[in-house]
Design an enzyme around this catalytic site. Structure first.
Site, PDB file in Angstrom:
ATOM      1  N   HIS A  75     -13.487 -12.496 -33.606  1.00 16.89           N
ATOM      2  CA  HIS A  75     -14.280 -12.312 -32.377  1.00 16.89           C
ATOM      3  C   HIS A  75     -13.328 -12.120 -31.205  1.00 16.89           C
ATOM      4  O   HIS A  75     -12.533 -13.008 -30.911  1.00 16.89           O
ATOM      5  CB  HIS A  75     -15.141 -13.549 -32.093  1.00 16.89           C
ATOM      6  CG  HIS A  75     -16.297 -13.693 -33.032  1.00 16.89           C
ATOM      7  ND1 HIS A  75     -17.293 -14.612 -32.822  1.00 16.89           N
ATOM      8  CD2 HIS A  75     -16.613 -13.035 -34.170  1.00 16.89           C
ATOM      9  CE1 HIS A  75     -18.186 -14.511 -33.801  1.00 16.89           C
ATOM     10  NE2 HIS A  75     -17.787 -13.575 -34.641  1.00 16.89           N
ATOM     11  N   TYR A 204     -22.432 -19.794 -25.745  1.00 20.64           N
ATOM     12  CA  TYR A 204     -22.462 -21.161 -25.210  1.00 20.64           C
ATOM     13  C   TYR A 204     -23.445 -21.149 -24.050  1.00 20.64           C
ATOM     14  O   TYR A 204     -23.253 -20.386 -23.098  1.00 20.64           O
ATOM     15  CB  TYR A 204     -21.084 -21.564 -24.672  1.00 20.64           C
ATOM     16  CG  TYR A 204     -20.047 -21.885 -25.724  1.00 20.64           C
ATOM     17  CD1 TYR A 204     -19.794 -23.205 -26.103  1.00 20.64           C
ATOM     18  CD2 TYR A 204     -19.282 -20.878 -26.318  1.00 20.64           C
ATOM     19  CE1 TYR A 204     -18.821 -23.508 -27.053  1.00 20.64           C
ATOM     20  CE2 TYR A 204     -18.309 -21.181 -27.264  1.00 20.64           C
ATOM     21  CZ  TYR A 204     -18.085 -22.501 -27.628  1.00 20.64           C
ATOM     22  OH  TYR A 204     -17.116 -22.797 -28.564  1.00 20.64           O
ATOM     23  N   PRO A 296     -16.467 -31.422 -29.422  1.00 21.35           N
ATOM     24  CA  PRO A 296     -16.366 -30.135 -30.123  1.00 21.35           C
ATOM     25  C   PRO A 296     -16.536 -28.894 -29.248  1.00 21.35           C
ATOM     26  O   PRO A 296     -16.257 -27.780 -29.711  1.00 21.35           O
ATOM     27  CB  PRO A 296     -17.478 -30.208 -31.173  1.00 21.35           C
ATOM     28  CG  PRO A 296     -18.428 -31.229 -30.666  1.00 21.35           C
ATOM     29  CD  PRO A 296     -17.635 -32.199 -29.867  1.00 21.35           C
ATOM     30  N   LYS A 300     -11.508 -27.246 -30.565  1.00 17.66           N
ATOM     31  CA  LYS A 300     -10.063 -27.482 -30.610  1.00 17.66           C
ATOM     32  C   LYS A 300      -9.586 -28.408 -31.743  1.00 17.66           C
ATOM     33  O   LYS A 300      -8.400 -28.409 -32.091  1.00 17.66           O
ATOM     34  CB  LYS A 300      -9.596 -28.111 -29.279  1.00 17.66           C
ATOM     35  CG  LYS A 300      -9.562 -27.125 -28.133  1.00 17.66           C
ATOM     36  CD  LYS A 300      -8.318 -26.255 -28.202  1.00 17.66           C
ATOM     37  CE  LYS A 300      -8.462 -24.955 -27.470  1.00 17.66           C
ATOM     38  NZ  LYS A 300      -8.787 -23.803 -28.272  1.00 17.66           N
ATOM     39  N   TYR A 388      -9.096 -21.077 -24.855  1.00 12.64           N
ATOM     40  CA  TYR A 388      -9.993 -20.981 -26.003  1.00 12.64           C
ATOM     41  C   TYR A 388      -9.288 -20.343 -27.206  1.00 12.64           C
ATOM     42  O   TYR A 388      -9.401 -20.843 -28.321  1.00 12.64           O
ATOM     43  CB  TYR A 388     -11.239 -20.184 -25.601  1.00 12.64           C
ATOM     44  CG  TYR A 388     -12.387 -20.303 -26.567  1.00 12.64           C
ATOM     45  CD1 TYR A 388     -13.108 -21.493 -26.688  1.00 12.64           C
ATOM     46  CD2 TYR A 388     -12.775 -19.230 -27.354  1.00 12.64           C
ATOM     47  CE1 TYR A 388     -14.166 -21.604 -27.574  1.00 12.64           C
ATOM     48  CE2 TYR A 388     -13.835 -19.329 -28.238  1.00 12.64           C
ATOM     49  CZ  TYR A 388     -14.525 -20.517 -28.345  1.00 12.64           C
ATOM     50  OH  TYR A 388     -15.572 -20.628 -29.238  1.00 12.64           O
TER      51      TYR A 388
END
Ligand code: FAD
Ligand code: DHB
Length: 394
Positions: A75, A204, A296, A300, A388
């Protein structure tokens, strides 16, 4: 009692322990992995799904990346949703070509178990009464039972890769360990569903009713999470309550929403930040969740575990190869620094995206302002993207 000896005893066959065993094998270092659960349990446990670029690179470099290459979903971006709109963050463009790969933790574990079995080196599942001794002496030992037979494993070093609830961290005298902890006033209810993902990238979402996350495992399986109460009873969440709640929290004004399918797995995950310092005591080295837990939201935990064992593997190799102890001496400081960076990012993502327990509407408005800034500033998006996709292992 059966007595055996190895160079490195590894407690725990999660991603950290298995990867460490593999790295040591490549360096020609003997290890024994001792796990207290069954192989089926370890493989079936549904957990992480997002691999940082560094984790993917590591798996490839050490020869366990073939299936990841074929089945992993790369992604290059991620969506952040609020106020009924999805906003795209192009991580690859913002980070000069780095991305994440969606590949289930249980697939990572399966690949690492296959690699271990192929080496013929010991991997003991279902070990009972695992305990570590003499960790501050020259000859540490791990005691356990296998099929009722007592085992004493003597070694040079012990790697505590036994997760948050393991026995290695508690073996360190309390006065030698500083711990930092934060609990969150919410949890995640996660499901796996036989449904094709309706988005090609993760979403998200902050909604007035709380956080929701859209993720996936394959072109046929969707993984979704909902913010819920810490004491939530999973029995109060039949499938026909979960889907409307997910759709309410995720649906955007352009009509996008998750596709429904049969739910094959459900579970509740508590949210915690935890750091233990230092990550070494004598000849015991802690790695992964045994040393730190992140909530979560930033994806990570597994990646931090991989960064730890990469450092530990290199440090042990330098010790055995050249008698160079510098890597072992700096293992903890370097790990603690990376851990706190991940803690900061995970805490930030969590507090920006979850409905707080405060009844003051100021907090929700402030979160919306933060999200609004995020999606309108290239600098803010770059900051999210860099963290990220993760920095290089060092
Ligand atoms: P573990 O996976 O906990 O492995 C420890 C092993 O030690 C286990 O197999 C355990 O059975 C064994 N053990 C315990 N006690 C003993 C004992 N006494 N003797 C012998 N063996 C023992 N992280 C990410 O990076 N990305 C994500 O997207 C992500 N999503 C997550 C989603 C959820 C719902 C959850 C719960 C976690 C998520 N994480 C994520 C976190 C990630 O799963 C963990 O950080 C990761 O499993 C840590 O690996 P580990 O090997 O350190 O510990
Ligand atoms: C998944 C888990 C996470 O914690 C996250 O931040 C993103 C995705 C997952 O399980 O797919």
């Amino acid at each position: 009692m059966r007595q055996t000896r190895t160079q490195v005893a590894i407690v725990g066959a999660g991603p950290a322990g298995l990867m460490l065993g593999h790295l040591l094998h490549l360096h020609g270092i003997d290890s024994v992995i001792v796990e207290n659960r069954t192989q089926e349990y370890v493989i079936e446990r549904v957990r992480a799904g997002v691999l940082e670029q560094g984790t993917v690179d590591l798996m490839r470099e050490v020869g366990v990346g073939d299936r990841l290459e074929r089945e992993g979903l790369r992604h290059s971006g991620v969506y952040i949703a609020f106020n009924g709109q999805r906003h795209h963050i192009d991580m690859e463009e913002l980070t000069g070509g780095r991305a994440i790969t969606v590949y289930g933790q249980n697939e990572v574990v399966k690949d690492l178990i296959d690699a271990r079995v192929a080496t013929g080196r010991p991997l003991h599942f279902d070990a009972r009464g695992v305990a570590v001794h003499d960790i501050d002496g020259e000859r540490p030992r791990v005691m356990f039972r296998l099929a009722e037979e007592e085992q004493e494993l003597t070694c040079d070093f012990i790697a505590g890769c036994d997760g948050f609830h393991g026995i290695c961290r508690p073996a360190i005298p309390l006065a030698q360990l500083q711990t930092y902890e934060r609990e969150y006033p919410f949890a995640w209810l996660g499901i796996l569903a036989n449904a094709p993902p309706s988005s090609d990238e993760l979403v998200y979402s902050l909604h007035e009713r709380g956080f929701a996350l859209f993720s996936m495992r394959s072109p046929r399986v969707t993984r979704l999470y909902l913010q819920c109460a810490t004491d939530e009873d999973i029995d109060n969440w039949p499938d026909d309550r979960i889907w409307p709640e997910l759709k309410t929290r995720l649906r955007t004004a352009d009509g996008w929403e998750p596709i429904e399918g049969s739910i094959t797995q459900k579970g509740i995950t508590p949210m915690r930040s935890f750091v233990a310092e230092p990550m070494r005591y004598g000849r015991l080295f802690l790695a992964g969740d045994a040393a730190h837990i992140v909530p979560p939201t930033g994806a990570k935990g597994l990646n931090l575990a991989m960064a730890d064992v990469w450092r530990l593997g290199s440090a042990l190799a330098a010790h055995y190869r050249d008698g160079d102890g510098r890597g072992l001496d700096t293992y903890s400081d370097r790990g603690v620094r990376r851990t706190w960076r991940a803690q900061r990012f995970s805490w930030w993502m969590t507090s920006m995206l979850h409905r707080s327990d405060s009844t003051n509407p100021f907090d929700h408005r402030r979160q919306i302002a933060e999200l609004d800034y995020l999606i309108s500033s290239r600098a803010a998006m770059t900051s999210l993207a860099e963290n990220y996709v993760g920095t290089q292992f060092d």
